[in-house]
Every structure is written in structure tokens, then in C-alpha cells.
Design an enzyme around this catalytic site. Sequence first.
Site, PDB file in Angstrom:
ATOM      1  N   TYR A   1      -2.011  -1.410  10.229  1.00  0.00           N
ATOM      2  CA  TYR A   1      -2.028  -1.502   8.768  1.00  0.00           C
ATOM      3  C   TYR A   1      -0.724  -0.964   8.181  1.00  0.00           C
ATOM      4  CZ  TYR A   1      -3.714  -1.077   3.967  1.00  0.00           C
ATOM      5  OH  TYR A   1      -3.867  -1.193   2.600  1.00  0.00           O
TER       6      TYR A   1
ATOM      7  N   SER B   1       0.852  -1.184   0.000  1.00  0.00           N
ATOM      8  CA  SER B   1       0.000   0.000   0.000  1.00  0.00           C
ATOM      9  C   SER B   1       0.889   1.235   0.000  1.00  0.00           C
ATOM     10  CB  SER B   1      -0.877   0.010   1.261  1.00  0.00           C
ATOM     11  OG  SER B   1      -1.509   1.262   1.456  1.00  0.00           O
TER      12      SER B   1
END
Length: 253
Positions: A153, A140
Site C-alpha cells: 500500500y 494517502s
Amino acid sequence: MGCLDHKRALVTGSASGIGQAIARLFAQEGASLILADIDQAGGQACAEDIQRSDGRCRFVVCDVTRNQDCAAAVALTQAVYGGLDIIVNAAGVIVRRSVVDLEESDWDRVMDVNAKSVYLVSRQAIPVMAAGGSIINVASGWGLVGGPRAAAYCASKGAVVLLTKAMAIDCGPAGIRVNCLCPGDTDTPMLREEARQLGMPEDTFLAQSADRPLGRIGSPQEIAQAALFLASDASSYVTGTTLLVDGGGLAGG
């Protein structure tokens, strides 16, 4: 002729979102696929849809945090197609909380699904992959920079970025390329789940996510095109790299 003709691929997280878009595009380009996901209904529906379009595809229920499930998915790929050329580690979850607010169980779940799964699948797959193979780990933009209320995350995706580089060094002598794909905000169920976790109206959250030079969020199909490049012979001299696909979101970061 598709650019993935005669290639055999295993795609995790393929029941929805980016993983599903990658699976569908790879099938269109001629790959034979094993779809692996914990979501049996979504994964089986995707596999059947690909089969109806004359694609070669099978689905297997797979909890990517369990070594035995990852081993079974790799073994099925070998049994059905006789080998393995491409791995896409696309399974992922997100929990939008700071370190202070994050439960230990949520930390463990996010790290296991997003990072440990890459290790587990790759550990089983690399010994049986053909020379010229390609591993694509989906991280990401928040694996490259931090973000608010997303501690686990960001940590998990940052781990994937550096794990990719270490794997590329180790796998290079075997002729296996390993690269990392870093999407920006993309219109997936997980992005909409973020709005729910943050208690924001979905349209407000999506509008904020579009605040980047191209002025919009990405589509799963656009991320899949980048994955196709990394899987194909067009990237035959590319390994250990991180490909950011985010509409310019981090261009000024």
C-alpha cells in the site's frame, strides 16, 4: 450556479467511500458525471441516487486494472457528454502485510489497482481532455511516510505521489492541471477492512486511528471538499502539488 457547472467528470472508485463522496459533491456542484467501479451494485445505486436529485450521471462497470475497461469509460464520457474536463482516480485497495508476509499476488493487485490504474485511465483521458482540465489522483498520507504492515500500500501510494508530479510537468503545456490528494484515516469501508485484516476490534482500531491533533478520523465528505477545490477554478494556478488532508496526523512527522 455550482462551481462545476458545465464540467464533465469521470470518477473511478465511486461505488463507496471517498470516491462516492466526491461524485456526490461534484454532482451537487453541477458536474455531469460518469461513475466507474468494479462494484456494479454500489455504483449503479449511487448513480441512480444522483439522478433522483436531478444530477446528470451514468454508471459504467470498470475494472481499472484493464486497459480496455479504462478506454471504454473514457469513451462513454465523450459519447454521453461530448468531452471530458475532470478525472478523479480514486479507486483503491489495501492489504496490511509486511514484505515478508505479503503474497506476490497481493503485491500485484495492490500496485495494479492503486497505481497502474492512474496510468491506464490518464493515458486514455489526457489526449481528449479540454484545456483547463483537472486530474486528481487520490494517494494517502502513507504515500508520504511509511506505515507498519502496509508495504504494498505504501509503495503504491508513494508511486501515485511522484507519478502526479511527472504528469503535471508533461500536461502543463496542454493547460491540464494534475494534483494529488493525500487523505489521512477516513471513515470508509476500507478503513474498517483494515481492522479485520489486522485482527483488531473495529472500535479499538478506529480509536487508534483518531490519535492525531484534531482527535478524530476524517469523513469522506471532508476529503471530497478538498477534491472540489482541486477540480474547480479556485485552484487554477495549482498543479503538481500534494494536498494532505489528515487532521494533522503527519504534522509532527
